[in-house]
Design a protein around this motif. Structure first.
Motif, mmCIF file in Angstrom:
data_model
loop_
_atom_site.group_PDB
_atom_site.id
_atom_site.type_symbol
_atom_site.label_atom_id
_atom_site.label_comp_id
_atom_site.label_asym_id
_atom_site.label_seq_id
_atom_site.Cartn_x
_atom_site.Cartn_y
_atom_site.Cartn_z
ATOM 1 N N LEU A 125 72.757 40.898 27.942
ATOM 2 C CA LEU A 125 72.332 40.588 29.310
ATOM 3 C C LEU A 125 72.405 41.824 30.195
ATOM 4 O O LEU A 125 71.504 42.092 31.002
ATOM 5 N N ASP A 126 73.487 42.603 30.062
ATOM 6 C CA ASP A 126 73.663 43.790 30.887
ATOM 7 C C ASP A 126 72.608 44.850 30.603
ATOM 8 O O ASP A 126 72.108 45.519 31.506
ATOM 9 N N ARG A 127 72.252 45.023 29.324
ATOM 10 C CA ARG A 127 71.364 46.119 28.955
ATOM 11 C C ARG A 127 69.884 45.758 29.007
ATOM 12 O O ARG A 127 69.050 46.608 29.289
ATOM 13 N N VAL A 128 69.544 44.518 28.711
ATOM 14 C CA VAL A 128 68.132 44.139 28.606
ATOM 15 C C VAL A 128 67.610 43.496 29.881
ATOM 16 O O VAL A 128 66.485 43.744 30.297
ATOM 17 N N TRP A 129 68.456 42.685 30.511
ATOM 18 C CA TRP A 129 68.042 42.050 31.761
ATOM 19 C C TRP A 129 68.628 42.827 32.931
ATOM 20 O O TRP A 129 69.378 43.773 32.751
ATOM 21 N N SER A 130 68.288 42.435 34.136
ATOM 22 C CA SER A 130 68.712 43.182 35.313
ATOM 23 C C SER A 130 70.223 43.136 35.469
ATOM 24 O O SER A 130 70.887 42.198 35.057
ATOM 25 N N TYR A 131 70.751 44.176 36.122
ATOM 26 C CA TYR A 131 72.191 44.300 36.296
ATOM 27 C C TYR A 131 72.779 43.137 37.082
ATOM 28 O O TYR A 131 73.944 42.796 36.931
ATOM 29 N N ASP A 132 71.988 42.528 37.976
ATOM 30 C CA ASP A 132 72.510 41.410 38.769
ATOM 31 C C ASP A 132 71.845 40.092 38.365
ATOM 32 O O ASP A 132 71.754 39.162 39.144
ATOM 33 N N PHE A 133 71.389 40.021 37.101
ATOM 34 C CA PHE A 133 70.718 38.819 36.616
ATOM 35 C C PHE A 133 71.644 37.609 36.761
ATOM 36 O O PHE A 133 72.800 37.647 36.362
ATOM 37 N N GLY A 134 71.131 36.548 37.351
ATOM 38 C CA GLY A 134 71.969 35.390 37.630
ATOM 39 C C GLY A 134 71.904 34.305 36.583
ATOM 40 O O GLY A 134 72.469 33.235 36.759
ATOM 41 N N GLY A 135 71.210 34.544 35.480
ATOM 42 C CA GLY A 135 71.053 33.523 34.452
ATOM 43 C C GLY A 135 72.262 33.395 33.555
ATOM 44 O O GLY A 135 73.319 33.968 33.787
ATOM 45 N N THR A 136 72.110 32.616 32.495
ATOM 46 C CA THR A 136 73.200 32.380 31.552
ATOM 47 C C THR A 136 72.835 32.943 30.193
ATOM 48 O O THR A 136 71.727 33.433 29.964
ATOM 49 N N SER A 137 73.809 32.870 29.277
ATOM 50 C CA SER A 137 73.599 33.419 27.949
ATOM 51 C C SER A 137 72.519 32.680 27.173
ATOM 52 O O SER A 137 72.039 33.173 26.152
ATOM 53 N N SER A 138 72.112 31.498 27.653
ATOM 54 C CA SER A 138 71.080 30.740 26.944
ATOM 55 C C SER A 138 69.766 31.501 26.889
ATOM 56 O O SER A 138 68.973 31.311 25.959
ATOM 57 N N VAL A 139 69.518 32.387 27.870
ATOM 58 C CA VAL A 139 68.277 33.152 27.847
ATOM 59 C C VAL A 139 68.272 34.125 26.669
ATOM 60 O O VAL A 139 67.231 34.408 26.081
ATOM 61 N N VAL A 140 69.448 34.622 26.284
ATOM 62 C CA VAL A 140 69.548 35.508 25.120
ATOM 63 C C VAL A 140 69.200 34.731 23.859
ATOM 64 O O VAL A 140 68.422 35.204 23.021
ATOM 65 N N GLU A 141 69.761 33.538 23.716
ATOM 66 C CA GLU A 141 69.464 32.699 22.548
ATOM 67 C C GLU A 141 67.969 32.420 22.454
ATOM 68 O O GLU A 141 67.378 32.456 21.366
ATOM 69 N N LEU A 142 67.349 32.147 23.603
ATOM 70 C CA LEU A 142 65.923 31.837 23.632
ATOM 71 C C LEU A 142 65.093 33.020 23.136
ATOM 72 O O LEU A 142 64.204 32.866 22.287
ATOM 73 N N TYR A 143 65.407 34.217 23.638
ATOM 74 C CA TYR A 143 64.617 35.390 23.250
ATOM 75 C C TYR A 143 64.921 35.859 21.835
ATOM 76 O O TYR A 143 64.053 36.426 21.163
ATOM 77 N N ILE A 144 66.131 35.618 21.365
ATOM 78 C CA ILE A 144 66.423 35.901 19.955
ATOM 79 C C ILE A 144 65.554 35.007 19.071
ATOM 80 O O ILE A 144 65.004 35.450 18.055
ATOM 81 N N SER A 145 65.388 33.748 19.472
ATOM 82 C CA SER A 145 64.547 32.836 18.687
ATOM 83 C C SER A 145 63.086 33.285 18.707
ATOM 84 O O SER A 145 62.386 33.193 17.690
ATOM 85 N N TYR A 146 62.629 33.803 19.858
ATOM 86 C CA TYR A 146 61.264 34.327 19.939
ATOM 87 C C TYR A 146 61.083 35.497 18.970
ATOM 88 O O TYR A 146 60.081 35.584 18.249
ATOM 89 N N LEU A 147 62.060 36.410 18.975
ATOM 90 C CA LEU A 147 61.974 37.565 18.095
ATOM 91 C C LEU A 147 61.963 37.161 16.625
ATOM 92 O O LEU A 147 61.213 37.707 15.816
ATOM 93 N N ARG A 148 62.810 36.204 16.288
ATOM 94 C CA ARG A 148 62.881 35.775 14.891
ATOM 95 C C ARG A 148 61.535 35.230 14.416
ATOM 96 O O ARG A 148 61.118 35.480 13.275
ATOM 97 N N LYS A 149 60.868 34.485 15.271
ATOM 98 C CA LYS A 149 59.577 33.919 14.886
ATOM 99 C C LYS A 149 58.549 35.013 14.611
ATOM 100 O O LYS A 149 57.657 34.841 13.784
ATOM 101 N N LYS A 150 58.689 36.141 15.317
ATOM 102 C CA LYS A 150 57.716 37.226 15.151
ATOM 103 C C LYS A 150 58.150 38.261 14.103
ATOM 104 O O LYS A 150 57.314 38.799 13.381
#
Length: 249
Positions: free
Chosen positions: A201-226
């Protein structure tokens, strides 16, 4: 980091001075959390970093530190970033300046570039994007040299080109969104290293990103599909710890 040749990244262009000394970056912003994160990310590149929280501090530090590039917030508590740049560049100093601007402030961006700024990123931003922009500015400097111009990162049969933004696996092109590309780049720059959701989250998304770790899980799943679909997996989950990429076995 593994020394296995099948998993090692192709040598990243390491920018430095002709005498081998490290790149010097001055970060100017009055948000301590942001400057701490930027210093961490830039030191990860092997660069020497100093920070200032006001325009006066920035001008004084620039005179003594002699930075190769400046990351400069437009809005500062005493005088603005445009005045800081003008004072730093007095006497013909052409130090590259990367402005930080408010997300919706088009006027700031136009003013910064018109006044002689070299590039800008808008807050909030990805740390990876900012580092990539700085590398691009620094490559143009005649005062610096690079060990290699190869922009590729290689892990097994997966190749990511940081200049063309192309990704291939086994020679087959893979189309990624900008965020997917940044996530994959971070994973590939750290092969066989487990990266936590917080680190990602710190390195890929913005430094003050207000989301949760679920966004990481979501994008990992996107990457795996590709990346992994129909192939031996390269992206792995380490339960309770995070994610890593390694060459398919």
């Amino acid at each position: 980091m593994s020394t296995d040749l099948s998993e090692s990244r192709t040598a990243q262009a390491h920018l430095h001075h002709p005498d081998g000394s490290p790149i010097r970056i001055l970060v100017v912003d009055d948000e301590n959390t942001l400057t701490d994160l930027l210093q961490m990310a830039l030191r990860y590149e092997g660069w020497e970093v100093k920070s200032a929280g006001t325009g006066h501090q920035a001008v004084t530090l620039a005179r003594d530190f002699k930075p190769d590039a400046v990351v400069l917030d437009i809005m500062l508590p005493d005088f603005d970033g445009l005045q800081v740049m003008r004072r730093i560049r007095e006497g013909g100093n052409e130090t590259p300046v990367l402005f930080l601007t408010a997300k919706d402030s088009l006027d700031d961006r136009i003013a910064g570039l018109t006044a002689g700024g070299d590039d800008y990123v808008t807050k909030p931003f990805s740390l990876e994007e900012l580092v990539a922009r700085l590398r691009s500015l620094l490559r143009r400097s005649r005062a610096l040299v690079a060990d290699t111009a190869d922009p590729r990162i290689v892990v097994g049969d997966l190749v990511l080109d940081e200049d063309s933004y192309e990704v291939t696996r086994g020679g087959e092109q893979i189309n990624l969104t900008a965020t997917e590309f940044e996530l994959l780049r971070y994973l590939m720059r750290n092969p066989r290293r487990v990266l936590s959701k917080a680190q990602i989250l710190d390195r890929v998304w913005s430094y003050d990103f207000g989301g949760t770790s679920s966004v990481v899980e979501l994008y990992i799943s996107y990457l795996r599909k590709k990346i992994d679909a129909g192939r031996k997996p390269m992206i792995h989950t380490v339960r309770g710890a995070g994610y890593m990429v390694k060459a398919a076995e």
